[in-house]
Design a protein around this motif. Structure first.
Motif, mmCIF file in Angstrom:
data_model
loop_
_atom_site.group_PDB
_atom_site.id
_atom_site.type_symbol
_atom_site.label_atom_id
_atom_site.label_comp_id
_atom_site.label_asym_id
_atom_site.label_seq_id
_atom_site.Cartn_x
_atom_site.Cartn_y
_atom_site.Cartn_z
ATOM 1 N N GLY A 154 55.790 37.547 34.233
ATOM 2 C CA GLY A 154 54.752 38.503 33.864
ATOM 3 C C GLY A 154 54.961 39.849 34.522
ATOM 4 N N PRO A 155 54.196 40.854 34.105
ATOM 5 C CA PRO A 155 54.398 42.216 34.583
ATOM 6 C C PRO A 155 53.807 42.494 35.959
ATOM 7 C CG PRO A 155 52.607 42.158 33.002
ATOM 8 C CD PRO A 155 53.166 40.763 33.056
ATOM 9 N N ILE A 156 52.928 41.610 36.453
ATOM 10 C CA ILE A 156 52.248 41.842 37.727
ATOM 11 C C ILE A 156 52.679 40.784 38.726
ATOM 12 C CG2 ILE A 156 50.016 42.050 38.890
ATOM 13 C CD1 ILE A 156 48.787 42.803 36.235
ATOM 14 N N ALA A 157 53.029 41.210 39.951
ATOM 15 C CA ALA A 157 53.447 40.276 41.002
ATOM 16 C C ALA A 157 52.303 39.328 41.350
ATOM 17 C CB ALA A 157 53.892 41.045 42.245
ATOM 18 N N LYS A 158 52.666 38.140 41.816
ATOM 19 C CA LYS A 158 51.677 37.080 42.035
ATOM 20 C C LYS A 158 50.577 37.481 43.010
ATOM 21 C CE LYS A 158 54.924 35.056 45.355
ATOM 22 N NZ LYS A 158 55.861 33.949 45.606
ATOM 23 N N GLN A 159 50.908 38.320 44.006
ATOM 24 C CA GLN A 159 49.901 38.682 44.998
ATOM 25 C C GLN A 159 48.764 39.525 44.430
ATOM 26 O OE1 GLN A 159 53.211 39.419 45.175
ATOM 27 N NE2 GLN A 159 53.588 41.350 46.262
ATOM 28 N N TYR A 160 48.993 40.119 43.247
ATOM 29 C CA TYR A 160 47.966 40.958 42.614
ATOM 30 C C TYR A 160 47.269 40.255 41.453
ATOM 31 C CZ TYR A 160 51.059 44.245 45.028
ATOM 32 O OH TYR A 160 51.845 44.874 45.968
ATOM 33 N N ARG A 161 47.715 39.040 41.120
ATOM 34 C CA ARG A 161 47.091 38.315 40.015
ATOM 35 C C ARG A 161 45.653 37.928 40.392
ATOM 36 N NH1 ARG A 161 50.535 35.730 36.257
ATOM 37 N NH2 ARG A 161 52.479 36.900 36.137
ATOM 38 N N PRO A 162 44.736 37.972 39.434
ATOM 39 C CA PRO A 162 43.348 37.624 39.755
ATOM 40 C C PRO A 162 43.110 36.119 39.764
ATOM 41 C CG PRO A 162 43.511 38.331 37.478
ATOM 42 C CD PRO A 162 44.892 38.485 38.061
ATOM 43 N N ILE A 163 42.339 35.665 40.743
ATOM 44 C CA ILE A 163 41.767 34.318 40.748
ATOM 45 C C ILE A 163 40.311 34.477 41.184
ATOM 46 C CG2 ILE A 163 43.862 32.946 41.148
ATOM 47 C CD1 ILE A 163 43.132 32.872 44.122
ATOM 48 N N GLY A 164 39.417 33.804 40.494
ATOM 49 C CA GLY A 164 38.013 33.924 40.862
ATOM 50 C C GLY A 164 37.495 35.343 40.813
ATOM 51 N N GLY A 165 38.048 36.159 39.918
ATOM 52 C CA GLY A 165 37.503 37.489 39.711
ATOM 53 C C GLY A 165 38.072 38.601 40.564
ATOM 54 N N LYS A 166 39.058 38.284 41.430
ATOM 55 C CA LYS A 166 39.689 39.350 42.203
ATOM 56 C C LYS A 166 41.108 38.944 42.586
ATOM 57 C CE LYS A 166 37.510 37.878 46.559
ATOM 58 N NZ LYS A 166 36.567 38.270 47.631
ATOM 59 N N PRO A 167 41.968 39.918 42.891
ATOM 60 C CA PRO A 167 43.367 39.606 43.197
ATOM 61 C C PRO A 167 43.536 38.660 44.389
ATOM 62 C CG PRO A 167 43.121 41.947 42.725
ATOM 63 C CD PRO A 167 41.727 41.373 42.806
ATOM 64 N N VAL A 168 44.601 37.887 44.331
ATOM 65 C CA VAL A 168 44.900 36.896 45.369
ATOM 66 C C VAL A 168 44.841 37.511 46.768
ATOM 67 C CG1 VAL A 168 46.735 35.437 46.318
ATOM 68 C CG2 VAL A 168 46.298 35.430 43.853
ATOM 69 N N LEU A 169 45.471 38.661 46.953
ATOM 70 C CA LEU A 169 45.534 39.275 48.285
ATOM 71 C C LEU A 169 44.154 39.570 48.858
ATOM 72 C CD1 LEU A 169 48.495 41.841 48.322
ATOM 73 C CD2 LEU A 169 48.244 39.747 49.664
ATOM 74 N N MET A 170 43.222 39.903 48.009
ATOM 75 C CA MET A 170 41.872 40.210 48.503
ATOM 76 C C MET A 170 41.201 38.961 49.056
ATOM 77 S SD MET A 170 40.540 42.987 45.691
ATOM 78 C CE MET A 170 41.535 44.462 45.357
#
Length: 224
Positions: A18-34
């Motif tokens: 995909g075009p977005i790195a995994k650390q920025y993918r959303p889970i539960g409404g916000k990116p993983v890193l957050m």
């Protein structure tokens, strides 16, 4: 003792696709890193947070923070060409030599508070604390001949993060030249001849690497 958390997400995350790195993918409404940064901030709001991401992602990340109203204070540091270099860059951004630093994979957003707490407590006493979990499945060692040999799983552990260290020691450890033998921060520390202390991790503390991991992560968030 001053405490730091070095959250490392310096890679491109291409394995997930995909075009977005995994650390920025959303889970539960916000990116993983957050989610990951929030776990450490919730543990101690006086903790100094350092986030290592590719330098070219700074604007993208700051735009994400604005979009999601993410205002947990953290210092951005540019990652390197390898995890070793990314961690080293993060450590170099810490001016102190006294204190403790928890080094944690940015894509492990499900670390438990008690694991973070014990990692700092143990590292303060022994110099290091590495989160590990026991194996649930049987394992076999595959020989060069193609045959396999049973291994006693009770003698092995799966290594997670955080890997927490006394700052003075881990900074010294990362002064060496990078080696293929360095599979994580603990192996860099061990290279100095120092013993690594193990602490119990938590099974939910998965490293999001594949599409299936992302789907499981979404499930874990929904159950929180």
């Amino acid at each position: 003792m001053k405490k730091y958390a070095l959250i490392v997400a310096g890679g491109s995350g291409t394995r997930l696709g995909g075009p977005i790195a995994k650390q920025y993918r959303p889970i539960g409404g916000k990116p993983v890193l957050m989610h990951t940064l929030a776990k450490f901030q919730a543990f101690d709001d006086k903790l100094s947070l350092i986030l290592v991401i590719p330098g070219g992602d700074f604007d993208f990340w700051q735009n994400l923070c604005g979009e999601f109203g993410f205002n947990i204070p953290h210092l951005l540091v540019a990652g390197g060409q390898s995890r070793f270099q990314s961690v080293k860059n993060g450590l170099d951004a810490i001016a102190d030599t006294e204190g403790l630093v928890a080094i944690h994979d940015g894509v492990r957003p499900f670390v438990k508070q008690h694991v973070i707490e014990q990692s700092f407590q143990t590292a303060a006493l022994t110099g290091s604390a590495v989160a590990v979990v026991e194996l649930k499945d049987s394992i076999r060692k595959v020989e060069p001949s193609g045959t396999s040999v049973f291994q006693n799983r009770s003698e092995f552990r799966l290594v997670q993060t955080p890997q927490t260290f006394q700052l003075k020691k881990i900074k010294k450890a990362f002064e060496v030249e990078e080696s293929a033998a360095f599979t994580d921060d603990a192996t860099v520390y061990e290279h100095q001849g120092w013993q690594v202390s193990l602490i119990p991790g938590n099974l939910e503390n998965i490293k999001i690497t594949t599409k299936e991991d992302l789907e499981y992560a979404a499930f874990l968030v929904s159950k929180a």
